[in-house]
Scaffold this active site. Sequence first.
Site, PDB file in Angstrom:
ATOM      1  N   GLY A 222     -53.901 -68.938  53.648  1.00 23.86           N
ATOM      2  CA  GLY A 222     -53.318 -71.149  53.392  1.00 23.86           C
ATOM      3  C   GLY A 222     -53.762 -71.112  51.953  1.00 23.86           C
ATOM      4  O   GLY A 222     -53.208 -71.389  50.645  1.00 23.86           O
ATOM      5  N   ASP A 246     -45.639 -79.958  56.319  1.00 20.73           N
ATOM      6  CA  ASP A 246     -45.676 -79.628  57.662  1.00 20.73           C
ATOM      7  C   ASP A 246     -46.000 -77.467  57.423  1.00 20.73           C
ATOM      8  O   ASP A 246     -44.909 -77.385  56.854  1.00 20.73           O
ATOM      9  CB  ASP A 246     -44.113 -79.856  58.612  1.00 20.73           C
ATOM     10  CG  ASP A 246     -44.347 -78.698  59.849  1.00 20.73           C
ATOM     11  OD1 ASP A 246     -45.163 -78.525  60.113  1.00 20.73           O
ATOM     12  OD2 ASP A 246     -43.079 -78.664  60.471  1.00 20.73           O
ATOM     13  N   THR A 248     -45.653 -75.359  59.541  1.00 21.37           N
ATOM     14  CA  THR A 248     -45.057 -74.093  60.014  1.00 21.37           C
ATOM     15  C   THR A 248     -44.138 -73.386  59.244  1.00 21.37           C
ATOM     16  O   THR A 248     -43.587 -74.084  58.603  1.00 21.37           O
ATOM     17  CB  THR A 248     -44.073 -75.246  61.087  1.00 21.37           C
ATOM     18  OG1 THR A 248     -44.965 -76.056  61.565  1.00 21.37           O
ATOM     19  CG2 THR A 248     -44.000 -73.931  62.147  1.00 21.37           C
ATOM     20  N   GLY A 251     -46.555 -68.739  56.843  1.00 22.89           N
ATOM     21  CA  GLY A 251     -45.828 -66.897  57.203  1.00 22.89           C
ATOM     22  C   GLY A 251     -44.705 -66.433  57.025  1.00 22.89           C
ATOM     23  O   GLY A 251     -44.569 -65.560  56.304  1.00 22.89           O
ATOM     24  N   ASP A 252     -43.592 -67.121  56.903  1.00 20.93           N
ATOM     25  CA  ASP A 252     -42.277 -66.687  57.771  1.00 20.93           C
ATOM     26  C   ASP A 252     -41.840 -66.405  56.078  1.00 20.93           C
ATOM     27  O   ASP A 252     -41.273 -65.486  56.042  1.00 20.93           O
ATOM     28  CB  ASP A 252     -41.650 -66.983  58.160  1.00 20.93           C
ATOM     29  CG  ASP A 252     -42.332 -67.154  59.606  1.00 20.93           C
ATOM     30  OD1 ASP A 252     -42.029 -66.109  60.238  1.00 20.93           O
ATOM     31  OD2 ASP A 252     -41.187 -68.439  60.740  1.00 20.93           O
TER      32      ASP A 252
HETATM   33  P1  ADP Z   1     -49.531 -68.388  57.864  1.00 23.41           P
HETATM   34  O1  ADP Z   1     -48.542 -69.710  57.684  1.00 23.41           O
HETATM   35  O2  ADP Z   1     -48.958 -67.256  58.353  1.00 23.41           O
HETATM   36  O3  ADP Z   1     -51.172 -69.034  58.774  1.00 23.41           O
HETATM   37  P2  ADP Z   1     -51.624 -68.261  55.783  1.00 23.41           P
HETATM   38  O4  ADP Z   1     -51.716 -70.336  55.920  1.00 23.41           O
HETATM   39  O5  ADP Z   1     -51.857 -68.391  55.579  1.00 23.41           O
HETATM   40  O6  ADP Z   1     -50.428 -68.125  56.665  1.00 23.41           O
HETATM   41  O7  ADP Z   1     -50.186 -68.909  54.533  1.00 23.41           O
HETATM   42  C1  ADP Z   1     -49.244 -68.325  53.560  1.00 23.41           C
HETATM   43  C2  ADP Z   1     -49.334 -68.853  52.544  1.00 23.41           C
HETATM   44  O8  ADP Z   1     -48.351 -69.573  52.360  1.00 23.41           O
HETATM   45  C3  ADP Z   1     -50.281 -68.507  51.630  1.00 23.41           C
HETATM   46  O9  ADP Z   1     -50.594 -67.165  51.189  1.00 23.41           O
HETATM   47  C4  ADP Z   1     -49.599 -69.697  50.083  1.00 23.41           C
HETATM   48  O10 ADP Z   1     -49.321 -68.749  49.257  1.00 23.41           O
HETATM   49  C5  ADP Z   1     -49.032 -70.745  51.435  1.00 23.41           C
HETATM   50  N1  ADP Z   1     -49.278 -71.465  52.038  1.00 23.41           N
HETATM   51  C6  ADP Z   1     -49.799 -71.920  52.696  1.00 23.41           C
HETATM   52  N2  ADP Z   1     -50.703 -72.863  52.712  1.00 23.41           N
HETATM   53  C7  ADP Z   1     -50.808 -73.724  51.858  1.00 23.41           C
HETATM   54  C8  ADP Z   1     -50.922 -74.661  51.162  1.00 23.41           C
HETATM   55  N3  ADP Z   1     -52.227 -75.778  51.903  1.00 23.41           N
HETATM   56  N4  ADP Z   1     -50.709 -75.171  49.849  1.00 23.41           N
HETATM   57  C9  ADP Z   1     -49.918 -74.340  48.904  1.00 23.41           C
HETATM   58  N5  ADP Z   1     -49.768 -73.211  49.952  1.00 23.41           N
HETATM   59  C10 ADP Z   1     -50.377 -72.904  50.913  1.00 23.41           C
END
Ligand code: ADP
Length: 307
Positions: A222, A246, A248, A251-252
């Site tokens: 995240g 958002d 959503t 990950g994609d």
């Molecule tokens: P998923 O969306 O599959 O649950 P994650 O939450 O780990 O996976 O997010 C995937 C990638 O998206 C992270 O490795 C990061 O690079 C980016 N990301 C997710 N949330 C944030 C955030 N709040 N700020 C910046 N980048 C983010």
Amino acid sequence: MIVAIVGSIHMDFYIRLPKLPVPGETVLGHGFTMLPGGKGANQAVACSRLGAYTYMVGRVGNDIFGEKLIENFRKNNVDTKYIEVDKTTHTGIAFILLDEKTGENMITVAPGADYNVSAKDVDNAMDAISRSDILLLQLEIPIDTVVYAAKRAWEKGVRVILNPAPAASLPDEIYRYIHVLTPNRVEASLLTNINIESREDAVKAGKLLIDKGVDYVIITLGAEGSMVISKDFVRHIPAYKVEVVDTTGAGDAFNAALAVSLAEGKDIVEACRIANAAAALQITKLGAQSGLPTREELEEFLRKHRQ
Ligand code: ADP
């Protein structure tokens, strides 16, 4: 670069509500939106926007939603030659109820045609898969098909990225076919029985997955970015700081940018940095596909945010 995806294709129905209903209750909503979705489809559209020649392998039902989804792929320059129209069932559908006040949601999915994606579909698409630099897979189609696709690609020397989402356990056989496995925290915990709270936990889980036969594991964390783990090294790649609208589809966007970057010959650490940037751009917009960046947007963002 050429990327093939074998995966899910959904139509998502969103209703915004003042509160989520309890069983037996009817709540009047404030708006309805129908948007293309499904992890496979989202990742295919993302790869194409990032400039890869993209083959989508999957199924839609013989209904108006299937037609709309194929039209959406065409608009996004995704090759639809290997999408079957399944006459025996409906297009994969998701109903998403969004609570306007709390941001919480309730989601139900009827996979329909997605659950009929079969080994035969993979065989039919082997021309495209063999020609690809990367095969990108997720877990919204039957697991036997995922294993089969990974195996056939691996036999042809095509690198396989498996995004093991939504969280599910995997048969031991599949690990040896995988070049990069990309679980988020929850998925990595489920695959390893290691509760991931810290970066050290992520490294432990990653090493365990490497021992099962994967070349690289990238655990996405995240807002904390991602960890790249291989037999020889571990690297933390920080996330980009953006205004989150958002999450959503983070990950994609991440998996698609990783696939395209590896297809282009970038090394795993650089590819992961680019994937973090694509995910960061995605979460500044609403919806699973509308925020997926183009190549120009991604390059511009990377220029502005040199780490
Ligand atoms: P998923 O969306 O599959 O649950 P994650 O939450 O780990 O996976 O997010 C995937 C990638 O998206 C992270 O490795 C990061 O690079 C980016 N990301 C997710 N949330 C944030 C955030 N709040 N700020 C910046 N980048 C983010």
